[in-house]
Design a protein around this motif. Structure first.
Motif, mmCIF file in Angstrom:
data_model
loop_
_atom_site.group_PDB
_atom_site.id
_atom_site.type_symbol
_atom_site.label_atom_id
_atom_site.label_comp_id
_atom_site.label_asym_id
_atom_site.label_seq_id
_atom_site.Cartn_x
_atom_site.Cartn_y
_atom_site.Cartn_z
ATOM 1 N N GLY A 1 -4.180 73.872 24.691
ATOM 2 C CA GLY A 1 -4.394 74.490 23.213
ATOM 3 C C GLY A 1 -3.254 74.323 22.362
ATOM 4 N N HIS B 1 -14.382 70.729 10.685
ATOM 5 C CA HIS B 1 -13.607 69.887 11.562
ATOM 6 C C HIS B 1 -14.510 68.480 11.937
ATOM 7 N N ASP C 1 -3.557 67.338 7.112
ATOM 8 C CA ASP C 1 -4.696 67.430 8.326
ATOM 9 C C ASP C 1 -5.593 68.484 7.833
ATOM 10 N N ASP C 2 -6.713 68.313 8.241
ATOM 11 C CA ASP C 2 -7.817 69.365 8.035
ATOM 12 C C ASP C 2 -7.423 70.807 8.222
ATOM 13 N N ILE C 3 -6.600 70.820 9.126
ATOM 14 C CA ILE C 3 -6.334 72.254 9.645
ATOM 15 C C ILE C 3 -5.025 72.316 10.445
ATOM 16 N N ILE C 4 -4.174 73.397 10.034
ATOM 17 C CA ILE C 4 -3.150 73.728 11.137
ATOM 18 C C ILE C 4 -3.527 75.208 11.788
ATOM 19 N N SER C 5 -3.450 74.949 12.828
ATOM 20 C CA SER C 5 -3.634 76.212 13.868
ATOM 21 C C SER C 5 -2.402 76.657 14.648
ATOM 22 N N THR C 6 -1.962 76.244 15.667
ATOM 23 C CA THR C 6 -0.733 76.711 16.143
ATOM 24 C C THR C 6 0.615 76.179 15.555
ATOM 25 N N GLY C 7 0.182 74.999 14.632
ATOM 26 C CA GLY C 7 1.310 74.185 14.242
ATOM 27 C C GLY C 7 1.878 73.199 15.337
ATOM 28 N N GLY C 8 1.486 73.285 16.495
ATOM 29 C CA GLY C 8 2.046 72.561 17.539
ATOM 30 C C GLY C 8 1.984 70.822 17.097
ATOM 31 N N ARG D 1 -4.004 65.449 22.825
ATOM 32 C CA ARG D 1 -3.926 66.917 23.109
ATOM 33 C C ARG D 1 -3.906 67.485 24.484
ATOM 34 N N LYS E 1 -2.107 60.876 18.388
ATOM 35 C CA LYS E 1 -1.966 62.274 19.183
ATOM 36 C C LYS E 1 -2.768 62.452 20.377
ATOM 37 N N ARG F 1 -14.520 73.947 16.308
ATOM 38 C CA ARG F 1 -13.751 72.827 17.184
ATOM 39 C C ARG F 1 -14.339 72.941 18.416
#
Ligand code: R5P
Length: 281
Positions: free
Chosen positions: A186, A119, A207-214, A183, A181, A86
């Motif tokens: 982070g 990503h 989604d391709d990625i869940i990072s923090t879930g935010g 951003r 969305k 990313r």
């Protein structure tokens, strides 16, 4: 052809080997007294498939050593989860293009590279060997089809994930849409109000990625306010950093599923069949 792996990719590598009908090699891993990584790949073949997700810096070092250990064998490298993908541009002066640095380092000694829902596929240009990105969106659709979620509305959190969401929904004829969305940092995102007509619907955010879930937690607030019957999540790469999984549970998600590109308790979808298919091409 033998399939080998770095430590955090043993399970997905075993499934890839099984899907290919190829033997799984053994990689012995230990530490030197100063904590440096020692490894040894036994009985290498003329052709080797290394399966190595890169969820952290240690895995990158381990992969570099494993590639070097394979000298003399033609190596196809499968990277189910590619970390640092990313940071694909220099957002501020003085920053690295991280994916470029990592891609250059791991290309040496490798013949071909396969990534899974990286990503931004544009970054494949930073590998110095032929590289291909595959999508497991259809596998996520097939997984959802076998769950309790009836006739879901598939939702992408932003237009960047819109094609991915369509890949999940299309084979099953499900409705599909996307949110907008922005951003903010982070961990913080803003989702623009959008009238989606979700009242009474089972919504699945993909989604391709869940990072923090935010991203997903913020989207859920809006969907609950608009009367969604249930909200679930499915992604390829379940990073879940800083309590990301718990954040989704707290935000009211009925279920959260990820693939095994990062091996988790909620890895209910396997990327292995799609990887094996790409390897056979
Ligand atoms: C961003 O474009 C990605 O597709 C994800 O939406 C994002 O990386 C998720 O991050 P987080 O879970 O931290 O909101």
């Amino acid at each position: 052809m033998k399939v080998i792996y770095t430590d955090k990719s043993q399970i997905i590598a075993s499934k890839v080997a099984e899907n290919l009908g190829a033997p799984l090699g053994e990689v012995k891993l230990s530490r030197f007294p100063d904590n440096e990584i020692y490894l040894r790949a036994d009985g290498l073949d003329d052709q080797t498939v290394i399966v190595s997700s890169l969820p952290d810096a240690e895995s990158i070092v381990e992969l570099l050593l494993l590639i070097d250990a394979c000298e003399g064998s033609e190596v196809t490298l499968v990277i189910p989860y590619m970390a640092y993908a990313r940071q694909d541009k220099r957002f501020n002066a003085g920053e690295p293009i991280s994916i470029r640095a990592i891609a250059a380092a791991i290309s040496r000694g490798v013949h071909r590279i396969i990534t899974v829902n990286i990503h931004e596929p544009e970054v494949l240009k930073y590998f110095s060997v032929p590289a291909e990105n595959i999508s497991i969106a259809p596998a996520i659709g097939d997984y959802l089809d076998g769950t309790w979620i009836e006739n879901p509305l598939i939702l992408a959190p932003d237009d960047g994930a819109w094609a991915f969401a369509q890949g999940v929904a299309s084979a099953h004829g499900w409705d599909c849409d996307h949110l907008d969305k922005t951003r903010l940092s982070g961990v913080e995102v803003k989702i623009k109000e959008k009238n989606l007509n979700v009242a009474g619907r089972h919504v699945v955010i993909v989604d391709d990625i869940i990072s923090t879930g935010g991203t997903l937690a913020t989207a859920a607030q809006m969907l609950v306010a608009e009367g969604a019957e249930s909200i679930s999540a499915a992604c390829v790469h379940g990073v879940f950093s800083g309590g990301g999984y718990a954040r989704l549970v707290t935000a009211g998600f009925s279920s959260v599923a990820s693939s095994d590109t990062i091996e988790r308790g909620c890895s209910l979808i396997s990327a292995a069949p799609a990887i094996a298919e790409a390897l056979r091409r």
